[in-house]
Write a protein that holds these residues in place. Structure first.
Motif, PDB file in Angstrom:
ATOM      1  N   LEU A  86      -3.551   2.452   7.354  1.00  7.06           N
ATOM      2  CA  LEU A  86      -2.953   3.511   6.542  1.00  7.06           C
ATOM      3  C   LEU A  86      -2.305   4.575   7.416  1.00  7.06           C
ATOM      4  CD1 LEU A  86      -5.766   3.909   3.852  1.00  7.06           C
ATOM      5  CD2 LEU A  86      -3.405   3.179   3.413  1.00  7.06           C
TER       6      LEU A  86
ATOM      7  N   HIS B  15      -2.770   0.877  -2.636  1.00 12.01           N
ATOM      8  CA  HIS B  15      -3.986   1.560  -2.178  1.00 12.01           C
ATOM      9  C   HIS B  15      -3.927   2.999  -2.658  1.00 12.01           C
ATOM     10  CE1 HIS B  15      -7.177   3.216   0.313  1.00 12.01           C
ATOM     11  NE2 HIS B  15      -7.528   1.978   0.637  1.00 12.01           N
TER      12      HIS B  15
ATOM     13  N   TRP C 114       0.805  -1.216   0.000  1.00 12.21           N
ATOM     14  CA  TRP C 114       0.000   0.000   0.000  1.00 12.21           C
ATOM     15  C   TRP C 114       0.845   1.275   0.000  1.00 12.21           C
ATOM     16  CZ3 TRP C 114      -5.030  -0.635   3.413  1.00 12.21           C
ATOM     17  CH2 TRP C 114      -5.822  -1.639   2.853  1.00 12.21           C
TER      18      TRP C 114
ATOM     19  N   GLU D 225      -1.434 -11.157  -1.051  1.00 14.38           N
ATOM     20  CA  GLU D 225      -1.412 -10.039  -0.119  1.00 14.38           C
ATOM     21  C   GLU D 225      -0.439 -10.256   1.036  1.00 14.38           C
ATOM     22  OE1 GLU D 225      -4.787  -9.689  -2.625  1.00 14.38           O
ATOM     23  OE2 GLU D 225      -4.217 -11.358  -1.309  1.00 14.38           O
TER      24      GLU D 225
ATOM     25  N   VAL E   1      -9.090  -0.219   8.113  1.00 12.44           N
ATOM     26  CA  VAL E   1      -8.250   0.096   6.952  1.00 12.44           C
ATOM     27  C   VAL E   1      -7.606   1.468   7.132  1.00 12.44           C
ATOM     28  CG1 VAL E   1      -8.305   0.658   4.487  1.00 12.44           C
ATOM     29  CG2 VAL E   1      -9.484  -1.378   5.339  1.00 12.44           C
TER      30      VAL E   1
ATOM     31  N   GLN F 101      -5.171   5.741  -1.702  1.00 14.58           N
ATOM     32  CA  GLN F 101      -5.212   6.852  -0.740  1.00 14.58           C
ATOM     33  C   GLN F 101      -4.023   6.873   0.216  1.00 14.58           C
ATOM     34  OE1 GLN F 101      -9.189   5.506   0.403  1.00 14.58           O
ATOM     35  NE2 GLN F 101      -9.965   7.576   0.034  1.00 14.58           N
TER      36      GLN F 101
ATOM     37  N   GLU G 111     -11.391   3.951   0.807  1.00 12.57           N
ATOM     38  CA  GLU G 111     -11.723   2.907  -0.154  1.00 12.57           C
ATOM     39  C   GLU G 111     -11.322   1.544   0.399  1.00 12.57           C
ATOM     40  OE1 GLU G 111     -10.501   3.536  -4.182  1.00 12.57           O
ATOM     41  OE2 GLU G 111     -10.696   5.724  -4.034  1.00 12.57           O
TER      42      GLU G 111
ATOM     43  N   PRO H  68     -10.598  -2.637   0.180  1.00 11.89           N
ATOM     44  CA  PRO H  68     -10.060  -3.602  -0.798  1.00 11.89           C
ATOM     45  C   PRO H  68     -11.197  -4.325  -1.522  1.00 11.89           C
ATOM     46  CG  PRO H  68      -8.991  -3.842   1.342  1.00 11.89           C
ATOM     47  CD  PRO H  68     -10.160  -2.925   1.549  1.00 11.89           C
TER      48      PRO H  68
END
Length: 476
Positions: free
Chosen positions: A295, A51, A44, A347, A291, A53, A253, A255
């Motif tokens: 992040l 990802h 990410w 992943e 999530v 974002q 957002e 996955p």
């Protein structure tokens, strides 16, 4: 056939000779190494596009002058075996280190293993570390302090597990019923997140980066091998509040997942997945928040990496230091209805890898060839001009730094147990479980690994080739 102990003694003799030879040359001619390992970091990171974002400006900036390996995979999807394999140069199937409780030096034949930093030290380098580099096994291993292999580094700041924890009363306040998980699940005690009002400078990961930054301010009469481990985004996801403030939970957002994704993975794969936790996160409306927390912790880790990279930028060593930034494995956040690592799917097996060599003059490139973290040891040995260490399981990917599109057809092996392995080629992922059940995914049409095509008769030759490759890579 020589044992690993006998080979270790032989290698030490060679290294003593090599260190004498290197000592005859000016230290400035040998490149330094800065190795940065980020725990539980999946793809990410902004530059890797995992990802849309993700806010990781410091690693993104490094990527703009590095070779970015977009298909880099761990040797094991768990901290201890992954780090052990990378730092010893031996696959889990070689050492039999598959879990977090083993320590390679307690296993017969590996007591005198020459680790990556030890090899550099024996060849004339000063070695130092901070934070989590080696994983400290629990259980029978007798390692005196956390995150260390005593003897691998000349100086070391041990410990430093992430950021400041919130008050006990503020933890686990998301309404999640952990009774749905097995009593032995580590997630029962660690799956939590919260922003903490604390300055970066008072957090442990920042202090690990600061220790390494201070090392770069010092004058060194020898080339150095400096390693820094950043613990976040490892659970629990506690980080300074400012990084949580970067993300609007309601706009996060999620996955992409498939509701029937576990229908074709077999009984063992279904048990590995933490579906109960995923369903609970959906039920309690916490999926986006979780999530967002990952992040936020990734952004905090990026800031710590950035602090160290800024110190390198301001140092006298910028033009003569090879920088490697990597994770130890990936992490699921709902894909395959799983939360955590320790699976053989994409992943969990995939992790970022950046290599910056100042001698490349800042020529950035994306390498789409499949590589493994087991290749880091021989790669750094070659890049720094050290004598080749011939008993390593990996192979140097130094040629890919000069020619990223070079033909490279060795699949990456990821192992979870003695009879539980995965191979990743540029097109396919192959998985085999102890009961013989197989999975095969075609990444050209199925990048999320939703459709197991192992039972399709059209793929008989593909499966046969992977079985042969697996036998070749796993040593008796």
């Amino acid at each position: 056939m020589k044992s690993k102990v006998e080979k270790g003694v032989f290698v030490l003799i060679i290294m003593m000779y090599a260190s004498v030879m290197i000592a005859k040359h000016p230290a400035e001619k040998a490149p330094n190494v800065l190795l940065i390992m980020v725990d539980d970091m999946n793809d990410w990171v902004g530059a890797f596009g995992g990802h849309p974002q993700a806010i990781t400006p410091h690693m993104d900036a490094l990527a703009e002058k590095s070779v970015l390996f977009s298909k880099a995979y761990c040797s094991a999807p768990l901290c201890n075996p992954s780090r052990t394999s990378m730092l010893t140069g031996y696959l889990p199937s070689t050492t039999q280190v598959f879990g977090n409780s083993e320590h390679f030096r307690e296993l017969e034949g590996f007591e005198n293993t020459v680790t990556l930093p030890q090899y550099f030290h024996a060849n004339g380098y000063k070695t130092a570390a901070s934070g989590k580099i080696f994983h400290s096994p629990r259980g029978p291993a007798k390692v005196p302090k956390p995150q260390s292999d005593p003897g691998s580094f000349e100086q070391e700041r041990r410990g430093g597990l992430g950021a400041t924890y919130p008050d006990q009363a503020d933890r686990f306040q998301h309404g999640i019923n952990f009774d749905i998980l097995p009593p032995s699940s580590h997630l029962r005690k660690s799956f939590d997140w919260l922003g903490v009002e604390v300055p970066d400078e008072q957090t442990q990961d920042w202090q690990s980066a600061e220790y390494a930054a201070q090392f770069l301010k010092e004058s060194h009469d020898k080339p150095f091998f400096l390693a820094c481990g950043i613990f976040r985004p490892h659970l629990p996801w506690y980080a300074p509040q400012q990084y949580f403030d970067l993300y609007d939970v309601d706009q996060i957002e999620l996955p992409k997942i498939l509701a029937t994704d576990l229908d074709d993975v077999g009984s063992i794969g279904s048990k590995i997945a933490q579906k109960e936790l995923h369903d609970e996160l959906v039920r309690t409306g916490n999926w986006q928040a979780a999530v967002s927390a990952y992040l936020a912790n990734l952004s905090y880790a990026d800031a710590c990496v950035g602090h160290l990279l800024d110190a390198l930028q301001a140092s006298d060593y910028l033009d003569n230091t090879i920088v490697v930034v990597m994770g130890d494995h990936g992490w699921h956040l709902g894909e395959k209805s799983h939360w955590s690592k320790n699976t053989l799917w994409e992943e969990s097996a995939k992790t970022p890898l950046l290599i910056y060599d100042p001698r490349q003059k800042g020529e950035a490139a994306v390498c789409e060839r499949v590589v493994s973290l087991i290749d880091i040891y021989p790669t750094l040995v070659e890049l720094c001009g050290l004598p080749t260490k011939s008993d390593l399981d990996g192979q140097s990917i130094a040629p890919l730094l000069k020619k990223p599109n070079l033909t490279w057809e060795r699949p990456a092996l990821t192992s979870k147990d003695k009879k539980m392995h995965s191979l990743r080629s540029e097109r396919y992922r192959y998985i085999v479980y102890p009961d013989g059940f197989e999975e095969l995914y075609d990444h050209e049409v199925d990048p999320m690994e939703w459709n197991n095509i192992a039972s399709d008769k059209k793929n008989i030759k593909v499966l046969a080739n992977f079985r042969k490759e697996l036998s070749a890579q796993i040593k008796p």
